[in-house]
Motif scaffolding. Structure first.
Motif, short mmCIF file in Angstrom:
data_model
loop_
_atom_site.label_atom_id
_atom_site.label_comp_id
_atom_site.label_asym_id
_atom_site.label_seq_id
_atom_site.Cartn_x
_atom_site.Cartn_y
_atom_site.Cartn_z
N ILE A 165 0.96 -1.26 0.16
CA ILE A 165 0.00 -0.02 0.02
C ILE A 165 0.96 1.27 -0.05
O ILE A 165 1.64 1.35 0.97
N GLU A 166 0.85 2.04 -1.08
CA GLU A 166 1.92 3.10 -1.30
C GLU A 166 1.41 4.26 -0.74
O GLU A 166 1.87 5.33 -0.01
N GLN A 167 -0.08 4.62 -0.83
CA GLN A 167 -0.75 5.80 -0.24
C GLN A 167 -1.95 5.66 0.05
O GLN A 167 -2.84 4.94 -0.54
N VAL A 168 -2.45 6.34 0.99
CA VAL A 168 -3.88 6.35 1.61
C VAL A 168 -4.14 7.66 2.01
O VAL A 168 -3.35 8.35 2.75
N SER A 169 -5.25 8.05 1.25
CA SER A 169 -5.52 9.46 1.30
C SER A 169 -6.94 9.65 1.47
O SER A 169 -7.76 9.11 0.80
N ARG A 170 -7.62 10.65 2.13
CA ARG A 170 -8.67 11.40 2.38
C ARG A 170 -9.11 12.15 1.10
O ARG A 170 -10.14 12.38 0.39
N SER A 171 -8.03 12.85 0.43
CA SER A 171 -7.95 13.56 -0.78
C SER A 171 -7.78 12.44 -2.09
O SER A 171 -7.21 11.36 -2.05
N ARG A 181 -2.60 0.39 5.81
CA ARG A 181 -1.69 1.45 6.21
C ARG A 181 -0.73 1.61 5.07
O ARG A 181 -0.07 0.50 4.39
N GLU A 182 -0.04 2.77 4.96
CA GLU A 182 1.02 3.09 4.00
C GLU A 182 2.25 2.05 4.35
O GLU A 182 2.67 2.26 5.36
N GLY A 183 2.86 1.55 3.48
CA GLY A 183 4.01 0.53 3.60
C GLY A 183 3.53 -0.77 3.87
O GLY A 183 4.54 -1.63 3.96
N TRP A 184 2.25 -1.02 4.19
CA TRP A 184 2.03 -2.54 4.76
C TRP A 184 1.60 -3.25 3.33
O TRP A 184 1.18 -2.69 2.16
N ASN A 185 1.52 -4.56 3.58
CA ASN A 185 1.20 -5.46 2.38
C ASN A 185 -0.43 -5.23 2.01
O ASN A 185 -1.33 -4.86 2.92
N ALA A 186 -0.54 -5.03 0.59
CA ALA A 186 -1.63 -4.80 0.03
C ALA A 186 -2.54 -5.90 0.10
O ALA A 186 -2.71 -6.66 -0.94
#
Length: 434
Positions: free
Chosen positions: A52-58, A392-397
């Motif tokens: 998971i590279e990015q998690v964003s509300r935007s 979370r960012e950086g965790w396994n997808a």
């Protein structure tokens, strides 16, 4: 490593026919249940090279070659986790349940069923060879991420002693201590316990399972029996700790659980007959109780059980409601486990519905994701699978996109081809029902 094999080298071998591998995937406009216990929120998730590279509300500016999946406000959760599985314990009644080839064939069928329902990780609670975990990780056989315990370690006349009365003792009259298709290993005394644990670790076990008290399905050990001795328990804990991992133990009674906790066991399996003082001891020592609901409500109805087995099944079931009360009272880590055996794997999604009678849907999903992952990661340096169980960012997808919302009605998980849009493991779409 799984991530290298699946996302960089041979993704196509793991995927269903007709699904194209995608190294960059954008989940746009989804409701994110991240597994942590926080409320779901609107956002976007970018997956790249299995993580998971990015998690964003935007909104997220994804690369031009990214596969875009329109969420349209649907729920995205972490992949589910079963803390107590027996992949090789589902051979149908009437077949040779000790034949490793037959066991393996059924295990592949069960593993596929787990993926169908959004399960991306399972912890074997004893009996499944670590070789199956390696086969899944290679991508040659499809299956969830598997943390194997190898052969359960049992004393003579313990819950893992599957011999009939006339059968020879494996240490006394045979060259191998393994019995039951290598699903258990008999160990008496400190030296044999050390050898049994080390043999499992050598074969690739990521944690160790011991039998810590009488069991339902074994014929000759009453439920009240204590297994094994404190010195033997400490030996198992020491040998596992030397490899930076932990011991989980089957047990029902307060006496058994107290002995296990006081001698270093980190996770109790079942615990159905404990009292208030024992529950407090478990909490005070930061020990988990991985318990299960559906299997104990149906165990007595399974074919092939003796009257003795059925009596013991009835006895332990009586403690289920009280155990749940104690878990809630002391906020004991419990995760999500099933212990399904004997072809009962089809009841897998029913565990969600059963738990929702005691916990809210969000709590059950938390148990089946972040809370279970926390327990599995006690494997320390033997966890070579990275971080998983949360978005979370950086965790396994490891992700599940839903068409129908389990937070509104958790029973929708029982019909995955309707309620689930897709399942992703390590950044690869392994089920696509869109």
């Amino acid at each position: 490593m799984r991530r290298f094999v699946l996302t960089l080298a041979a993704v196509a071998a793991f995927m269903l026919p007709g699904l194209a591998p995608a190294q960059v995937v954008l989940f746009a406009d989804v409701r994110i249940f991240d597994g942590s216990g926080s409320a779901a929120y609107a956002g976007n998730v970018l997956v790249k090279d299995g993580l998971i590279e990015q998690v964003s509300r935007s909104s997220i500016d994804a690369p031009a070659d990214a596969t875009r999946i329109a969420g349209n406000g649907r729920l995205l959760t972490p992949g589910f986790i079963d803390l107590h599985s027996h992949l090789t314990g589902h051979v149908a009644e009437g077949l040779d349940n000790r034949d490793p080839v037959v066991q393996g064939a059924f295990a592949a069928k069960v593993a596929s069923h787990y993926l169908d329902h959004g399960f991306t990780t399972v912890r074997d609670a004893g009996g499944t060879t670590p070789g199956l975990a390696r086969a899944f990780a290679s991508g040659e056989i499809e299956g969830p991420r598997l943390f194997p315990s190898g052969a359960v370690v049992s004393q003579t006349a313990g819950h893992g002693d599957w011999r009939e009365r006339h059968e020879a003792h494996p240490f006394l009259e045979s060259r191998s201590p393994y019995i039951g298709g290598r699903s258990s290993i008999i160990a008496d005394g400190v030296d044999q316990t050390l050898a049994a644990v080390r043999e499992n670790l050598k074969n690739g076990a990521t944690q160790i399972k011991i039998m810590g008290g009488g069991g339902v399905m074994s014929e000759f050990d009453p439920s009240h029996t204590l297994q094994p001795s404190p010195a033997e328990i400490r030996a198992a804990v020491q040998a596992a700790g030397d490899w930076d991992t932990y011991v989980l133990a089957h047990a029902y009674t307060s006496e058994a659980v107290t002995r296990l906790v006081n001698n270093g066991v980190r996770c109790i399996e079942h615990g159905l007959l404990i009292d208030d003082a024992t529950a407090k001891l478990v909490k005070d020592n930061d020990v988990a109780i991985s318990t299960q609901l559906v299997i104990f409500r149906t165990l007595g109805e399974m074919p092939g059980l003796s009257d003795n087995n059925r009596e013991k099944a009835s006895l332990v079931l009586e403690g289920q409601e009280n155990l749940i009360r104690l878990i809630k009272k002391y906020d004991i880590t419990t995760g999500f486990g099933t212990d399904l055996i004997n072809s009962a794997y089809k009841k897998l999604p029913e565990e969600f519905t059963a738990r929702a009678n005691y916990w809210g849907a969000a709590e059950v999903l938390h148990q089946a994701t972040a809370e279970s992952a926390e327990v599995i990661r006690m494997a320390g340096k033997l966890n070579r699978e990275g971080l998983f169980g949360e978005i979370r960012e950086g965790w396994n997808a490891d992700l599940v996109l839903f068409n129908e919302d389990p937070l509104d009605d958790i029973s929708v998980i029982e019909t995955p081809r309707r309620s689930i849009a897709l399942v992703m493991l390590d950044g690869t779409i392994v089920r696509d029902y869109r």
